[in-house]
Scaffold this active site. Structure first.
Site, PDB file in Angstrom:
ATOM      1  N   ARG A 122       0.818  -1.235   0.000  1.00 22.07           N
ATOM      2  CA  ARG A 122       0.000   0.000   0.000  1.00 22.07           C
ATOM      3  C   ARG A 122       0.842   1.271   0.000  1.00 22.07           C
ATOM      4  NH1 ARG A 122      -2.665  -3.210   3.586  1.00 22.07           N
ATOM      5  NH2 ARG A 122      -4.425  -4.263   2.627  1.00 22.07           N
ATOM      6  N   LYS A 144       2.717  11.825 -10.495  1.00 21.77           N
ATOM      7  CA  LYS A 144       1.786  11.018 -11.299  1.00 21.77           C
ATOM      8  C   LYS A 144       2.525   9.748 -11.702  1.00 21.77           C
ATOM      9  CE  LYS A 144      -1.475  14.193 -13.460  1.00 21.77           C
ATOM     10  NZ  LYS A 144      -1.992  14.698 -14.749  1.00 21.77           N
ATOM     11  N   GLU A 186       8.700  19.552 -24.427  1.00 16.52           N
ATOM     12  CA  GLU A 186       8.156  19.845 -23.085  1.00 16.52           C
ATOM     13  C   GLU A 186       8.807  21.117 -22.528  1.00 16.52           C
ATOM     14  OE1 GLU A 186       5.626  18.091 -22.077  1.00 16.52           O
ATOM     15  OE2 GLU A 186       5.825  16.093 -22.970  1.00 16.52           O
ATOM     16  N   LYS A 225       6.955  23.523 -12.921  1.00 14.72           N
ATOM     17  CA  LYS A 225       6.084  22.372 -12.657  1.00 14.72           C
ATOM     18  C   LYS A 225       5.781  22.274 -11.165  1.00 14.72           C
ATOM     19  CE  LYS A 225       4.833  17.672 -13.485  1.00 14.72           C
ATOM     20  NZ  LYS A 225       4.956  16.478 -14.312  1.00 14.72           N
ATOM     21  N   GLU A 235      -4.902  17.776  -9.807  1.00 19.82           N
ATOM     22  CA  GLU A 235      -5.552  18.272 -11.027  1.00 19.82           C
ATOM     23  C   GLU A 235      -7.059  18.365 -10.847  1.00 19.82           C
ATOM     24  OE1 GLU A 235      -3.742  16.593 -14.536  1.00 19.82           O
ATOM     25  OE2 GLU A 235      -5.332  17.364 -15.804  1.00 19.82           O
ATOM     26  N   ARG A 242      -3.259  22.395 -12.589  1.00 21.00           N
ATOM     27  CA  ARG A 242      -2.338  21.405 -13.150  1.00 21.00           C
ATOM     28  C   ARG A 242      -2.655  21.082 -14.604  1.00 21.00           C
ATOM     29  NH1 ARG A 242       0.453  16.277 -10.036  1.00 21.00           N
ATOM     30  NH2 ARG A 242       1.715  15.672 -11.813  1.00 21.00           N
ATOM     31  N   ASN A 246      -0.987  20.371 -19.619  1.00 20.66           N
ATOM     32  CA  ASN A 246      -1.421  19.629 -20.807  1.00 20.66           C
ATOM     33  C   ASN A 246      -1.437  20.484 -22.068  1.00 20.66           C
ATOM     34  OD1 ASN A 246      -1.829  17.295 -19.326  1.00 20.66           O
ATOM     35  ND2 ASN A 246      -3.888  17.944 -18.740  1.00 20.66           N
ATOM     36  N   HIS A 249      -1.193  18.955 -25.408  1.00 16.55           N
ATOM     37  CA  HIS A 249      -1.325  17.515 -25.218  1.00 16.55           C
ATOM     38  C   HIS A 249      -2.664  16.945 -25.692  1.00 16.55           C
ATOM     39  CE1 HIS A 249       2.415  17.836 -23.117  1.00 16.55           C
ATOM     40  NE2 HIS A 249       2.433  16.557 -22.813  1.00 16.55           N
ATOM     41  N   HIS A 253      -1.924  13.942 -27.845  1.00 14.19           N
ATOM     42  CA  HIS A 253      -2.397  12.592 -27.517  1.00 14.19           C
ATOM     43  C   HIS A 253      -3.238  12.022 -28.656  1.00 14.19           C
ATOM     44  CE1 HIS A 253      -1.964  13.366 -22.907  1.00 14.19           C
ATOM     45  NE2 HIS A 253      -0.862  12.872 -23.429  1.00 14.19           N
ATOM     46  N   HIS A 266       6.432  10.833 -28.138  1.00 17.87           N
ATOM     47  CA  HIS A 266       5.484  11.690 -27.428  1.00 17.87           C
ATOM     48  C   HIS A 266       5.792  13.176 -27.657  1.00 17.87           C
ATOM     49  CE1 HIS A 266       2.921  13.231 -24.278  1.00 17.87           C
ATOM     50  NE2 HIS A 266       3.967  13.808 -23.714  1.00 17.87           N
TER      51      HIS A 266
HETATM   52  N1  LIG Z   1       4.242  11.054 -14.790  1.00 19.36           N
HETATM   53  C1  LIG Z   1       4.209  12.153 -15.505  1.00 19.36           C
HETATM   54  O1  LIG Z   1       3.885  13.237 -15.013  1.00 19.36           O
HETATM   55  C2  LIG Z   1       4.585  12.089 -16.945  1.00 19.36           C
HETATM   56  C3  LIG Z   1       4.802  13.277 -17.659  1.00 19.36           C
HETATM   57  C4  LIG Z   1       5.213  13.177 -18.984  1.00 19.36           C
HETATM   58  C5  LIG Z   1       5.395  11.930 -19.568  1.00 19.36           C
HETATM   59  N2  LIG Z   1       5.166  10.802 -18.844  1.00 19.36           N
HETATM   60  C6  LIG Z   1       5.401   9.472 -19.436  1.00 19.36           C
HETATM   61  O2  LIG Z   1       6.769   9.346 -19.748  1.00 19.36           O
HETATM   62  C7  LIG Z   1       6.919   8.369 -20.769  1.00 19.36           C
HETATM   63  C8  LIG Z   1       7.948   8.848 -21.770  1.00 19.36           C
HETATM   64  O3  LIG Z   1       9.170   9.053 -21.114  1.00 19.36           O
HETATM   65  P1  LIG Z   1      10.541   9.184 -21.910  1.00 19.36           P
HETATM   66  O4  LIG Z   1      10.369  10.083 -23.057  1.00 19.36           O
HETATM   67  O5  LIG Z   1      11.575   9.464 -20.909  1.00 19.36           O
HETATM   68  O6  LIG Z   1      10.681   7.730 -22.572  1.00 19.36           O
HETATM   69  P2  LIG Z   1      11.471   6.394 -22.165  1.00 19.36           P
HETATM   70  O7  LIG Z   1      11.482   6.172 -20.719  1.00 19.36           O
HETATM   71  O8  LIG Z   1      10.904   5.335 -23.027  1.00 19.36           O
HETATM   72  O9  LIG Z   1      12.952   6.715 -22.649  1.00 19.36           O
HETATM   73  C9  LIG Z   1      13.214   6.944 -24.013  1.00 19.36           C
HETATM   74  C10 LIG Z   1      14.285   6.003 -24.561  1.00 19.36           C
HETATM   75  O10 LIG Z   1      15.568   6.445 -24.123  1.00 19.36           O
HETATM   76  C11 LIG Z   1      16.279   5.371 -23.491  1.00 19.36           C
HETATM   77  N3  LIG Z   1      17.117   6.027 -22.482  1.00 19.36           N
HETATM   78  C12 LIG Z   1      16.693   6.630 -21.350  1.00 19.36           C
HETATM   79  N4  LIG Z   1      17.709   7.266 -20.754  1.00 19.36           N
HETATM   80  C13 LIG Z   1      18.819   7.058 -21.500  1.00 19.36           C
HETATM   81  C14 LIG Z   1      20.171   7.470 -21.397  1.00 19.36           C
HETATM   82  N5  LIG Z   1      20.578   8.294 -20.434  1.00 19.36           N
HETATM   83  N6  LIG Z   1      21.032   7.029 -22.344  1.00 19.36           N
HETATM   84  C15 LIG Z   1      20.596   6.246 -23.348  1.00 19.36           C
HETATM   85  N7  LIG Z   1      19.335   5.842 -23.522  1.00 19.36           N
HETATM   86  C16 LIG Z   1      18.440   6.249 -22.602  1.00 19.36           C
HETATM   87  C17 LIG Z   1      15.200   4.478 -22.985  1.00 19.36           C
HETATM   88  O11 LIG Z   1      15.668   3.154 -22.829  1.00 19.36           O
HETATM   89  C18 LIG Z   1      14.152   4.566 -24.093  1.00 19.36           C
HETATM   90  O12 LIG Z   1      14.507   3.732 -25.151  1.00 19.36           O
HETATM   91  C19 LIG Z   1       5.540   8.156 -21.359  1.00 19.36           C
HETATM   92  O13 LIG Z   1       5.056   6.894 -20.954  1.00 19.36           O
HETATM   93  C20 LIG Z   1       4.695   9.252 -20.731  1.00 19.36           C
HETATM   94  O14 LIG Z   1       3.358   8.868 -20.548  1.00 19.36           O
HETATM   95  C21 LIG Z   1       4.770  10.861 -17.554  1.00 19.36           C
HETATM   96 ZN   LIG Z   2       4.120  15.366 -22.288  1.00 20.63          ZN
END
Ligand SMILES: NC(=O)c1ccc[n+]([C@@H]2O[C@H](COP(=O)([O-])OP(=O)(O)OC[C@H]3O[C@@H](n4cnc5c(N)ncnc54)[C@H](O)[C@@H]3O)[C@@H](O)[C@H]2O)c1
Ligand SMILES: [Zn+2]
Length: 364
Positions: A122, A144, A186, A225, A235, A242, A246, A249, A253, A266
């Site tokens: 939990r 999130k 972003e 942020k 949100e 919050r 978006n 987005h 999306h 993305h």
């Molecule tokens: N929680 C939130 O508030 C929030 C906000 C925005 C996005 N997200 C989520 O984040 C995700 C996208 O995140 P992302 O863009 O970081 O993608 P990701 O985690 O898939 O990373 C992108 C790629 O880079 C590689 N990688 C990461 N760090 C590296 C490094 N230092 N050197 C070499 N390779 C590396 C990873 O293996 C992957 O192939 C989505 O699922 C999205 O929904 C969440």
């Molecule tokens: Zn985003």
């Protein structure tokens, strides 16, 4: 360089936590890990194959004592199945309520591991050590967490704030260029929604992984942020709040959904979404045509798309928009620009205006 380390606090009463900024990762994180293990708290690390391969030296420097779970890279890992793997791993390692988890990776690992930390026993503590630009400026801050379901993205999750975030820009050295570029969407978003000065900085010259002020820019994004999350953690604000994060987005999306999450990263979809949001804002009379040009120029200067690479059908994009869970009661609630550096939420925007914005970015 670590002496330059700085800290920013996300103020959320008993859920407050620090974000540490440094060029190099080691000293703060290692000190934290050592302090926690001296108090007999067990730790595990969750990462992905790419990060483990590219950052193995860094990983070993601070995690030597901790078991590491390495998952396949990619959005597919934000699944129920991987969540099960992480939870089984935590149980298998005998973690108890005092234990903690470290998410070492991009947004995929951060969201998944954060959700596992939210649900195991939990809720146990976790730390975010983001390794992508997107994770540094966005997903590692704000609490999130979640996974995707077959029915759509981020449909299961929890609000679970980390205990701390460690941002070290040296980790970006191995990030593929396309991923860095996607993260820039972003960064530009933050300038547009809340910081005209940041937007101006990006206008003057493109930010690259070699820019001396990259750490300062990342810090600024986290600050923006943090302030937004502090005011509206879950949100729930009826307007603005919050949801402003978006910006771009609702359009982005829809593009991702219609193209099956394969064609665009993305951030690339968000870039087109930002251009569309600027166009919509112009249609609503808030922005001048010259402002739209400025938005598109900054995006293009950072090698981001401002129009769909191939035309997509308007009907499908509109349908995807109304399915987006951020859309309240079927009526799209949009984030629009009141000016460059200031966003607002707007309800009840005419479908015709949204359609025009879509056509402006290449929908047919
Ligand atoms: N929680 C939130 O508030 C929030 C906000 C925005 C996005 N997200 C989520 O984040 C995700 C996208 O995140 P992302 O863009 O970081 O993608 P990701 O985690 O898939 O990373 C992108 C790629 O880079 C590689 N990688 C990461 N760090 C590296 C490094 N230092 N050197 C070499 N390779 C590396 C990873 O293996 C992957 O192939 C989505 O699922 C999205 O929904 C969440
Ligand atoms: Zn985003």
């Amino acid at each position: 360089m670590n002496r330059m380390a700085e800290t920013l606090t996300v103020h959320l009463a008993e859920r407050s936590y620090p974000i540490h900024f440094a060029v190099e990762l080691n000293s703060e994180l290692r000190a934290e890990m050592e302090a926690l293990s001296r108090s007999d708290r067990k730790a595990v690390v969750v990462t992905d194959d790419n990060v483990a391969a590219h950052q193995d030296v860094r990983l070993r420097q601070w995690s030597s004592e901790s078991p590491v779970l390495v998952l396949p890279p990619g959005e597919g890992t934000k699944s129920l199945e991987s969540l099960g793997r992480v939870l089984d791993f935590l149980a298998g390692q005998g973690l108890d309520r005092t234990s903690f988890l470290v998410a070492f990776g991009g947004g995929v690992i951060g969201d998944l591991a954060g959700f596992a930390a939210a649900s195991y026993l939990r809720g146990i503590d976790y730390f975010q050590v983001p390794t992508t630009l997107l994770a540094m400026v966005d997903s590692s801050v704000g609490g999130k967490t979640g996974i995707n379901l077959k029915a759509g993205k981020n449909l299961a999750g929890a609000f679970h704030q980390p205990r701390g975030v460690f941002i070290a820009t040296e980790l970006l050295a191995t990030l593929p260029a396309r991923e860095f570029t996607a993260g820039m969407a972003e960064v530009i978003k933050y300038g547009l929604l809340g910081d005209a000065e940041l937007f101006g900085r990006l206008e003057r010259s493109p930010l690259t992984s070699a820019s001396p002020d990259l750490p300062a820019v990342i810090r600024r994004c986290c600050e923006l942020k943090a302030r937004i999350v502090e005011a509206d953690e879950r949100e729930r604000a009826p307007e603005d709040g919050r949801a402003l994060l978006n910006l771009g987005h609702t359009f982005g999306h829809a593009i991702e959904q219609v193209t099956g999450y394969r064609r665009y990263l993305h951030g690339e979809a968000v870039a087109i979404g930002l251009a569309a949001a600027a166009r919509l804002s112009m249609r609503l009379g808030d922005l001048e045509a010259a402002d739209v040009v400025r938005v598109e120029s900054v995006l293009a200067a950072h090698a981001l798309p401002v129009r769909l690479i191939e035309p997509l059908p308007l009907v499908g994009l509109l349908a995807a928009m109304t399915r987006d869970k951020k859309v309240r009661a079927g009526l799209p609630r949009f984030v629009v620009l009141a000016r460059l550096g200031g966003a607002v939420t707007r309800e009840g925007i005419a479908v015709a205006a949204v359609e025009s914005a879509w056509r402006d970015v290449g929908a047919v």
